[in-house]
Design a protein around this motif. Structure first.
Motif, PDB file in Angstrom:
ATOM      1  N   THR A 117       0.857  -1.181   0.000  1.00  7.24           N
ATOM      2  CA  THR A 117       0.000   0.000   0.000  1.00  7.24           C
ATOM      3  C   THR A 117       0.889   1.224   0.000  1.00  7.24           C
ATOM      4  OG1 THR A 117      -1.681  -1.195   1.262  1.00  7.24           O
ATOM      5  CG2 THR A 117      -1.820   1.229   1.218  1.00  7.24           C
ATOM      6  N   TRP A 118       0.767   2.037  -1.051  1.00  5.86           N
ATOM      7  CA  TRP A 118       1.591   3.232  -1.144  1.00  5.86           C
ATOM      8  C   TRP A 118       1.165   4.238  -0.090  1.00  5.86           C
ATOM      9  CZ3 TRP A 118       5.448   1.401  -3.160  1.00  5.86           C
ATOM     10  CH2 TRP A 118       5.512   0.781  -4.406  1.00  5.86           C
ATOM     11  N   MET A 119       2.120   4.994   0.381  1.00  2.59           N
ATOM     12  CA  MET A 119       1.900   5.897   1.504  1.00  2.59           C
ATOM     13  C   MET A 119       1.440   7.290   1.077  1.00  2.59           C
ATOM     14  SD  MET A 119       2.838   3.814   3.911  1.00  2.59           S
ATOM     15  CE  MET A 119       2.814   4.944   5.297  1.00  2.59           C
ATOM     16  N   HIS A 120       1.710   7.691  -0.183  1.00  2.00           N
ATOM     17  CA  HIS A 120       1.505   9.078  -0.585  1.00  2.00           C
ATOM     18  C   HIS A 120       0.775   9.155  -1.922  1.00  2.00           C
ATOM     19  CE1 HIS A 120       4.491   9.845   2.551  1.00  2.00           C
ATOM     20  NE2 HIS A 120       5.254   8.944   1.959  1.00  2.00           N
ATOM     21  N   THR A 121       0.237  10.325  -2.209  1.00  2.00           N
ATOM     22  CA  THR A 121      -0.400  10.541  -3.503  1.00  2.00           C
ATOM     23  C   THR A 121       0.685  10.734  -4.565  1.00  2.00           C
ATOM     24  OG1 THR A 121      -0.479  12.944  -3.205  1.00  2.00           O
ATOM     25  CG2 THR A 121      -2.365  11.659  -2.388  1.00  2.00           C
ATOM     26  N   PRO A 122       0.409  10.381  -5.815  1.00  2.00           N
ATOM     27  CA  PRO A 122       1.404  10.591  -6.877  1.00  2.00           C
ATOM     28  C   PRO A 122       1.833  12.057  -7.014  1.00  2.00           C
ATOM     29  CG  PRO A 122      -0.336   9.124  -7.634  1.00  2.00           C
ATOM     30  CD  PRO A 122      -0.776   9.661  -6.305  1.00  2.00           C
ATOM     31  N   GLU A 123       0.891  12.976  -6.783  1.00  2.00           N
ATOM     32  CA  GLU A 123       1.211  14.404  -6.916  1.00  2.00           C
ATOM     33  C   GLU A 123       2.262  14.843  -5.901  1.00  2.00           C
ATOM     34  OE1 GLU A 123      -1.804  13.149  -6.792  1.00  2.00           O
ATOM     35  OE2 GLU A 123      -2.439  13.462  -8.876  1.00  2.00           O
ATOM     36  N   ALA A 124       2.204  14.256  -4.699  1.00  2.00           N
ATOM     37  CA  ALA A 124       3.149  14.651  -3.651  1.00  2.00           C
ATOM     38  C   ALA A 124       4.581  14.318  -4.041  1.00  2.00           C
ATOM     39  CB  ALA A 124       2.780  13.960  -2.334  1.00  2.00           C
ATOM     40  N   LEU A 125       4.762  13.223  -4.751  1.00  2.00           N
ATOM     41  CA  LEU A 125       6.103  12.816  -5.157  1.00  2.00           C
ATOM     42  C   LEU A 125       6.498  13.380  -6.517  1.00  2.00           C
ATOM     43  CD1 LEU A 125       5.911   9.108  -3.975  1.00  2.00           C
ATOM     44  CD2 LEU A 125       7.546  10.795  -3.144  1.00  2.00           C
ATOM     45  N   SER A 126       5.512  13.716  -7.343  1.00  2.00           N
ATOM     46  CA  SER A 126       5.815  14.227  -8.678  1.00  2.00           C
ATOM     47  C   SER A 126       6.071  15.722  -8.681  1.00  2.00           C
ATOM     48  CB  SER A 126       4.663  13.900  -9.643  1.00  2.00           C
ATOM     49  OG  SER A 126       4.465  12.511  -9.736  1.00  2.00           O
ATOM     50  N   THR A 171       8.271   4.531   0.526  1.00  2.00           N
ATOM     51  CA  THR A 171       8.222   5.793  -0.204  1.00  2.00           C
ATOM     52  C   THR A 171       9.232   5.794  -1.353  1.00  2.00           C
ATOM     53  OG1 THR A 171       7.522   6.976   1.788  1.00  2.00           O
ATOM     54  CG2 THR A 171       8.428   8.305  -0.016  1.00  2.00           C
ATOM     55  N   ILE A 172      10.417   5.241  -1.102  1.00  2.00           N
ATOM     56  CA  ILE A 172      11.413   5.131  -2.179  1.00  2.00           C
ATOM     57  C   ILE A 172      10.894   4.205  -3.272  1.00  2.00           C
ATOM     58  CG2 ILE A 172      13.723   4.297  -2.760  1.00  2.00           C
ATOM     59  CD1 ILE A 172      14.638   5.220   0.011  1.00  2.00           C
ATOM     60  N   GLY A 173      10.248   3.111  -2.877  1.00  2.00           N
ATOM     61  CA  GLY A 173       9.672   2.198  -3.861  1.00  2.00           C
ATOM     62  C   GLY A 173       8.596   2.863  -4.692  1.00  2.00           C
ATOM     63  N   GLN A 174       7.723   3.649  -4.042  1.00  2.00           N
ATOM     64  CA  GLN A 174       6.672   4.345  -4.771  1.00  2.00           C
ATOM     65  C   GLN A 174       7.259   5.389  -5.731  1.00  2.00           C
ATOM     66  OE1 GLN A 174       3.908   6.485  -2.297  1.00  2.00           O
ATOM     67  NE2 GLN A 174       2.512   6.930  -3.994  1.00  2.00           N
ATOM     68  N   ALA A 175       8.283   6.103  -5.277  1.00  2.00           N
ATOM     69  CA  ALA A 175       8.925   7.109  -6.134  1.00  2.00           C
ATOM     70  C   ALA A 175       9.555   6.449  -7.359  1.00  2.00           C
ATOM     71  CB  ALA A 175       9.974   7.878  -5.335  1.00  2.00           C
ATOM     72  N   PHE A 176      10.181   5.279  -7.163  1.00  2.00           N
ATOM     73  CA  PHE A 176      10.771   4.539  -8.279  1.00  2.00           C
ATOM     74  C   PHE A 176       9.692   4.146  -9.278  1.00  2.00           C
ATOM     75  CE2 PHE A 176      12.393   0.935 -10.566  1.00  2.00           C
ATOM     76  CZ  PHE A 176      13.754   1.173 -10.714  1.00  2.00           C
ATOM     77  N   ASN A 177       8.562   3.665  -8.759  1.00  2.00           N
ATOM     78  CA  ASN A 177       7.435   3.273  -9.599  1.00  2.00           C
ATOM     79  C   ASN A 177       6.965   4.442 -10.461  1.00  2.00           C
ATOM     80  OD1 ASN A 177       5.044   2.329 -10.689  1.00  2.00           O
ATOM     81  ND2 ASN A 177       4.281   1.450  -8.779  1.00  2.00           N
ATOM     82  N   LEU A 178       6.736   5.588  -9.837  1.00  2.00           N
ATOM     83  CA  LEU A 178       6.243   6.769 -10.553  1.00  2.00           C
ATOM     84  C   LEU A 178       7.279   7.290 -11.551  1.00  2.00           C
ATOM     85  CD1 LEU A 178       4.541   8.659  -7.580  1.00  2.00           C
ATOM     86  CD2 LEU A 178       3.388   7.510  -9.487  1.00  2.00           C
ATOM     87  N   ALA A 179       8.537   7.274 -11.150  1.00  2.00           N
ATOM     88  CA  ALA A 179       9.594   7.779 -12.039  1.00  2.00           C
ATOM     89  C   ALA A 179       9.696   6.926 -13.295  1.00  2.00           C
ATOM     90  CB  ALA A 179      10.935   7.800 -11.296  1.00  2.00           C
ATOM     91  N   TYR A 180       9.576   5.623 -13.124  1.00  2.00           N
ATOM     92  CA  TYR A 180       9.665   4.746 -14.280  1.00  2.00           C
ATOM     93  C   TYR A 180       8.475   4.947 -15.215  1.00  2.00           C
ATOM     94  CZ  TYR A 180       9.729   0.625 -17.179  1.00  2.00           C
ATOM     95  OH  TYR A 180       9.719  -0.210 -18.257  1.00  2.00           O
ATOM     96  N   ARG A 181       7.282   5.074 -14.652  1.00  2.00           N
ATOM     97  CA  ARG A 181       6.095   5.305 -15.483  1.00  2.00           C
ATOM     98  C   ARG A 181       6.198   6.636 -16.225  1.00  2.00           C
ATOM     99  NH1 ARG A 181       2.114   1.682 -14.780  1.00  2.00           N
ATOM    100  NH2 ARG A 181       2.253   0.298 -12.965  1.00  2.00           N
TER     101      ARG A 181
END
Length: 299
Positions: A12-21, A140-150
């Motif tokens: 379960t991701w901890m943050h919204t995509p906008e927060a990391l993007s 959070t690092i995992g989620q950021a990696f996911n978003l960055a790759y997409r």
């Protein structure tokens, strides 16, 4: 159905995509340090690194040294390690260079990640101590990696192609400017030679004329030695050039069959290859592997 990542366990991701993007997620932690490791992934690899840095921490603690506090800023652009008060960036780890990230299940405060150094290309293991947020930071690092790759897949391709075209045009402009300067220098040399020739030349003897007061035609006669009625020298006959034909701007004719990827600056091409290779290797997160789906045709 093609997927950018394969996930062995649901997280379960901890943050919204906008927060990391659009922004970043800050965390406070103690930095035990970093050490070189032989492999980019592996539980045993990070376990040995944690043991090594923990031992070094105990030695420093016995000598009265405190463990430095740092601020982590996590976003799709990477993991920044800053000094909390001055905000000076100590390390900037790009996500496509991070290959392994985990929190210690035996010590809930410890988390770590392996990152390939941008200068030495060595794999470094970074180890941190966070009292309450070790697992959350890992996710959070995992989620950021996911978003960055997409983001790299969705918009990176178009942006990369545009950057390639701009870089190619910039290189072309530089080549044209260099050629233009060389041509200017050649013209200047020819003008200097002409001045020297005119200054040192002696007025030639008038050739004999025929009954019509005309100079006899000779195919071997040098046209520059024949004066015109007003006393000036006619322009020299241009010599045939064996050089490649060039256009008005000094450029060679365009050949679409000779325009390949090698025409682009090598620094841009190597950067794109590096990002592709990093994302392709994937990020191993607590036993969950985030990696490039081999069936994904968007790459």
């Amino acid at each position: 159905m093609n997927r950018a990542f394969s996930r062995k366990k649901d997280k379960t991701w901890m943050h919204t995509p906008e927060a990391l993007s659009k922004h970043y997620i800050p965390y406070n932690a103690k930095f035990l340090g970093s050490t070189e490791v032989e492999q980019p992934k592996g539980t045993e690899v990070v376990r040995d690194a944690v043991r090594k840095l923990k031992f070094a921490r105990h030695i420093k603690k016995s000598e009265g040294q405190k463990i430095p506090k740092v601020e982590l800023q996590i976003s799709i652009y990477g993991v920044k390690i800053l000094e909390p008060k001055t905000k000076e960036v100590q390390h900037n780890c790009q996500l496509h260079r991070i290959s392994f990230c985990a929190d210690d299940k035996t010590d809930k405060r410890i988390f770590t990640f392996i990152c390939k150094d941008s200068e030495s290309n060595k794999h470094l293991c970074y180890v941190f101590d966070s009292e309450k947020c070790a697992e959350e930071i890992t996710l959070t690092i995992g989620q950021a990696f996911n978003l960055a790759y997409r983001k790299f897949l969705e918009s990176g391709g178009k942006d990369v192609e545009t950057r390639k075209q701009i870089a190619g045009l910039q290189k072309r402009i530089q080549d044209l400017e260099t050629e233009n300067m060389e041509l200017k220098n050649k013209v200047q040399d020819l003008e200097n030679q002409l001045r020297i020739t005119q200054a040192g030349s002696v007025s030639p003897k008038s050739p004999s004329t025929d009954i019509f007061d005309m100079i006899p035609f000779s195919p071997t006669s040098h046209q520059s030695s024949v004066p015109t009625p007003n006393g000036t020298q006619p322009p020299p006959v241009p010599s045939r050039s064996t050089e490649i034909k060039r256009d008005l701007f000094g450029a060679e004719p365009f050949d679409p069959f000779n325009c390949g990827a090698g025409d682009f600056p090598p620094d841009i091409q190597s950067k794109l290859d590096e990002m592709q290779e990093g994302f392709k290797m994937g990020l191993t997160l607590e036993g969950t592997v985030f990696c490039l789906d081999p069936l994904d045709s968007r790459c």
